[in-house]
Design an enzyme around this catalytic site. Structure first.
Site, short mmCIF file in Angstrom:
data_model
loop_
_atom_site.label_atom_id
_atom_site.label_comp_id
_atom_site.label_asym_id
_atom_site.label_seq_id
_atom_site.Cartn_x
_atom_site.Cartn_y
_atom_site.Cartn_z
N THR A 188 0.82 -1.20 0.00
CA THR A 188 0.00 0.00 0.00
C THR A 188 0.86 1.26 0.00
O THR A 188 1.84 1.32 0.73
CB THR A 188 -0.81 0.01 1.31
OG1 THR A 188 -1.54 -1.20 1.38
CG2 THR A 188 -1.74 1.20 1.40
N ARG A 216 -13.56 -8.56 0.27
CA ARG A 216 -12.72 -8.12 1.39
C ARG A 216 -12.32 -6.64 1.25
O ARG A 216 -11.92 -6.19 0.19
CB ARG A 216 -11.47 -8.99 1.46
CG ARG A 216 -10.53 -8.67 2.63
CD ARG A 216 -9.36 -7.80 2.22
NE ARG A 216 -8.33 -7.70 3.26
CZ ARG A 216 -7.30 -6.86 3.19
NH1 ARG A 216 -7.16 -6.06 2.17
NH2 ARG A 216 -6.41 -6.81 4.16
N THR A 239 0.81 0.50 6.41
CA THR A 239 0.95 -0.44 5.31
C THR A 239 1.07 -1.84 5.90
O THR A 239 1.42 -2.00 7.06
CB THR A 239 2.20 -0.08 4.46
OG1 THR A 239 2.30 -0.99 3.36
CG2 THR A 239 3.48 -0.15 5.26
N1 GLY Z 1 -2.90 -2.53 3.93
C1 GLY Z 1 -3.58 -2.91 2.79
C2 GLY Z 1 -4.53 -4.00 2.98
O1 GLY Z 1 -4.42 -4.79 3.90
O2 GLY Z 1 -5.44 -4.10 2.19
#
Ligand code: GLY
Length: 327
Positions: A188, A216, A239
């Site tokens: 991310t 999700r 992240t």
């Molecule tokens: N940190 C990104 C996710 O888990 O989708």
């Protein structure tokens, strides 16, 4: 060049901030205004390949632009880059082969916008910005987010690339759910910017966990989890394995710890420790990145390998984050 005029104006600003600070809680003031009243514009982003993104954001800041515009422009860079397989176009799909995107953005006034489970739109961050600017809502999800994006003129596109299709087909042979720590040295993108006015903003965007269950949603579009900005104090972003950031509302926690007087570094470390103490952290990574109003930065992660990019005074740098687990 140093000039007396500059010195005088800095002194005047300094005493102005002291005067303002005298009516505030002393601890709050510690983190809210730099001692000399001069803000240090800066842009930081999770993961070193995102130096291209901080560069794009820095161009906005350098020209006197707002932090909110800088972070939007900045994170659009990996969103459009097919070689970044954790964000936007070319991002790894879910287990059904669908690329579903999460993103959020937050400005200096506390306004924010977010999209989750958005498909077929290359720049979810700009849709999140439109949610913030043009609707009375904070989050739009799925089909509703897509319809809103189309009504705002965004184009519907196929976000799968040859490479992401090939990797997904390979994954289908075993169908193993497995978060991969520091996948390709990025994940991310979370970006934080402090502009010349001393205003903070942030953005966060991702294609989420590779081969996740269809539907999700991770931490990245959730204000307080993947991103939080409080212009009185600082900003933080996350992240890694979003489920654990969600369970601890990590970015909000980091900012609140800074409000209580922690440095950005101390705040990131404590937020990671909350996860480490409660959960079996061996198999997943979390990284936090934070900046306060003074432009001081903190970063901390569970496993070695997390790093971040920074632009300040037109200087680009990459820093490795300290980690709970040592090499
Ligand atoms: N940190 C990104 C996710 O888990 O989708």
């Amino acid at each position: 060049m140093f000039s007396r005029r500059k010195f005088l104006s800095r002194s005047a600003l300094g005493s102005m901030s002291l005067a303002l600070g005298s009516s505030c809680n002393a601890k709050e003031n510690q983190t809210s205004v730099p001692e000399d009243g001069i803000f240090t514009p800066k842009v930081i982003a999770t993961w070193k390949p995102n130096i291209k993104a901080t560069e794009a954001a820095w161009k906005v800041i350098e020209q006197g632009g707002k932090a909110i515009d800088a972070v939007e422009q900045g994170v659009r860079v990996p969103e459009a880059d097919p070689s970044d397989m954790s964000v936007g176009y070319g991002g790894r799909p879910d287990r059904d082969g669908k690329v579903t995107l999460d993103a959020c953005i937050m400005d200096e006034t506390g306004n924010c916008g977010s999209v989750c489970f958005l498909q077929n739109i290359k720049h979810p961050i700009s849709v999140a910005r439109k949610v913030m600017d043009k609707t009375p809502h904070v989050i739009l999800g799925g089909q509703g987010a897509l319809e809103f994006a189309l009504s705002e003129g965004f184009e519907k596109e196929n976000l799968m690339t040859e490479e992401s299709t090939k990797q997904w087909q390979e994954w289908l042979k075993e169908k193993k759910y497995e978060p991969i720590i520091n996948i390709e040295n990025h994940d991310t993108i979370g970006m934080l910017a402090l502009d010349k006015n001393g205003d903070l903003s942030g953005a966060c965007t991702t294609s989420g966990l590779a081969y996740k269950m269809h539907g999700r949603v991770g931490d990245s579009p959730i204000i307080g989890a993947g991103l939080f900005v409080d212009n009185e104090v600082g900003a933080a972003t996350a992240t890694g394995m979003g489920e654990f950031v969600l369970k601890t509302l990590g970015s909000f926690l980091v900012v609140e710890l800074m409000r209580q007087g922690r440095t950005p570094q101390e705040a990131c470390e404590e937020a990671v420790m909350r996860i480490v103490k409660k959960h079996n952290y061996q198999d997943f990574q979390i990284g936090y990145l934070a900046m306060n109003k003074k432009g001081e930065v903190g970063a901390y992660c569970i496993h070695p390998g997390f790093n971040y990019a920074q632009h300040q005074n037109s200087t680009a740098e990459i820093f490795d984050s300290d980690s709970y687990v040592k090499k």
